[in-house]
Design an enzyme around this catalytic site. Structure first.
Site, mmCIF file in Angstrom:
data_model
loop_
_atom_site.group_PDB
_atom_site.id
_atom_site.type_symbol
_atom_site.label_atom_id
_atom_site.label_comp_id
_atom_site.label_asym_id
_atom_site.label_seq_id
_atom_site.Cartn_x
_atom_site.Cartn_y
_atom_site.Cartn_z
ATOM 1 N N HIS A 97 0.822 -1.223 0.000
ATOM 2 C CA HIS A 97 0.000 0.000 0.000
ATOM 3 C C HIS A 97 0.850 1.265 0.000
ATOM 4 O O HIS A 97 0.338 2.357 -0.258
ATOM 5 C CB HIS A 97 -0.990 -0.007 1.168
ATOM 6 N N ASP A 144 -0.114 -7.647 1.758
ATOM 7 C CA ASP A 144 0.351 -6.260 1.679
ATOM 8 C C ASP A 144 1.884 -6.219 1.656
ATOM 9 O O ASP A 144 2.532 -5.764 2.592
ATOM 10 C CB ASP A 144 -0.198 -5.489 2.889
ATOM 11 N N SER A 238 4.197 2.639 8.090
ATOM 12 C CA SER A 238 3.851 1.586 7.135
ATOM 13 C C SER A 238 5.065 1.114 6.349
ATOM 14 O O SER A 238 5.905 1.914 5.930
ATOM 15 C CB SER A 238 2.797 2.101 6.151
#
Length: 289
Positions: A97, A144, A238
């Protein structure tokens, strides 16, 4: 009377359905873009007297030489931020992402190595070569994972690689370390100093995490950590590493998770944080090194 009874039954069933914690729906729009602006402004205004991860400690240059920051240039012309882990002289692993999530797509990333700051210092390499897992799901962040290819970087005291976890260990009960450039608290002001941060987090069973986020978010290839004591990954972290220390015979740290998601309620509310479980993707990643 029958239609009324049917409606009432449906209403009761709906009210009895589990209410799961939501995760962000567009990372860059909700988190990465505003965080990039905040970090950049904070670095520019730093007086270098102090301390992003919540409840952690400031990290020194060379302490985590495999940790990379990512400055993400989006096709919209805006800038976002993420993290990654160096696996070899030419490859890093990050969250899918960070490259593409819903309305936002990256055009390139600047990989920042050997620096405790994101927008200055260290070695900086631009890349547009990012391969995402073919089963990456932008809605629930399953699979992910992405691999970044960069021009060869030389290893040094401040830049080196991390090992991938393999095997069947689910690491539940293990205390691991997360590293990132993200927020140090939910309401971090623009004046917060912007050094890389790290924190120790306890890995929890997936069943416990699934009760919070639901079965579509937490799958077998997910790894979760406890949010106890207000400690967690947070906005801007992230793609960064969750790792355990090496053994006497294997001194390099071992990557067990890639930072993926957390509750939209915030990072200090005690909710778990979610990671891509590295053992589930080790063979996919290794085939790209």
């Amino acid at each position: 009377m029958r239609p009324i009874l049917v409606v009432l039954a449906l209403a009761v069933a709906a009210s009895a359905a589990p209410q799961y914690e939501p995760i962000f729906t567009d990372y860059h729009e909700e988190i990465g873009i505003p965080e990039a602006a905040r970090i950049k402004a904070a670095e520019e205004g730093m007086d270098f007297d102090g301390a992003r991860i919540v409840g952690g400690s400031t990290s020194n240059v060379g302490q985590f030489p495999f940790k990379a920051g990512l400055i993400v240039d989006l096709l919209s012309g805006l800038m976002s931020v993420c993290g990654a882990s160096l696996l070899s002289n030419t490859r890093l692993v990050t969250s899918a992402h960070c490259w593409r999530h819903r309305a936002n797509q990256a055009s390139q990333v600047t990989v920042v190595l050997g620096s405790e700051l994101l927008f200055s210092g260290g070695t900086r390499i631009i890349s547009s070569q990012v391969e995402l897992h073919r089963s990456y799901n932008e809605d629930n962040l399953n699979n992910d994972v992405g691999v970044i290819t960069i021009d060869r970087v030389a290893f040094s005291r401040t830049i080196s690689s991390i090992r991938l976890a393999t095997g069947s260990n689910n690491f539940a009960g293990t205390v691991a370390t997360a590293v990132g450039f993200g927020r140090t608290n939910d309401g971090a002001p623009i004046t917060t100093s912007q050094y890389m941060n790290h924190v120790e987090l306890a890995v929890i069973p997936n069943e416990e995490c699934r009760r919070v986020f639901g079965p579509s978010i937490v799958v077998s290839s997910t790894l979760c950590t406890s949010g106890a004591d207000g400690k967690s990954t947070c906005g801007g972290d992230s793609g960064g590493p969750l790792f355990i220390s090496g053994t006497v015979s294997i001194t390099r740290p071992v990557l067990i998770g890639i930072a993926s998601f957390w509750s939209t309620a915030g990072c200090q509310r005690g909710f778990p944080a979610g990671f891509a479980r590295v053992t589930s993707y080790a063979s996919w990643i290794q085939s790209r090194l």
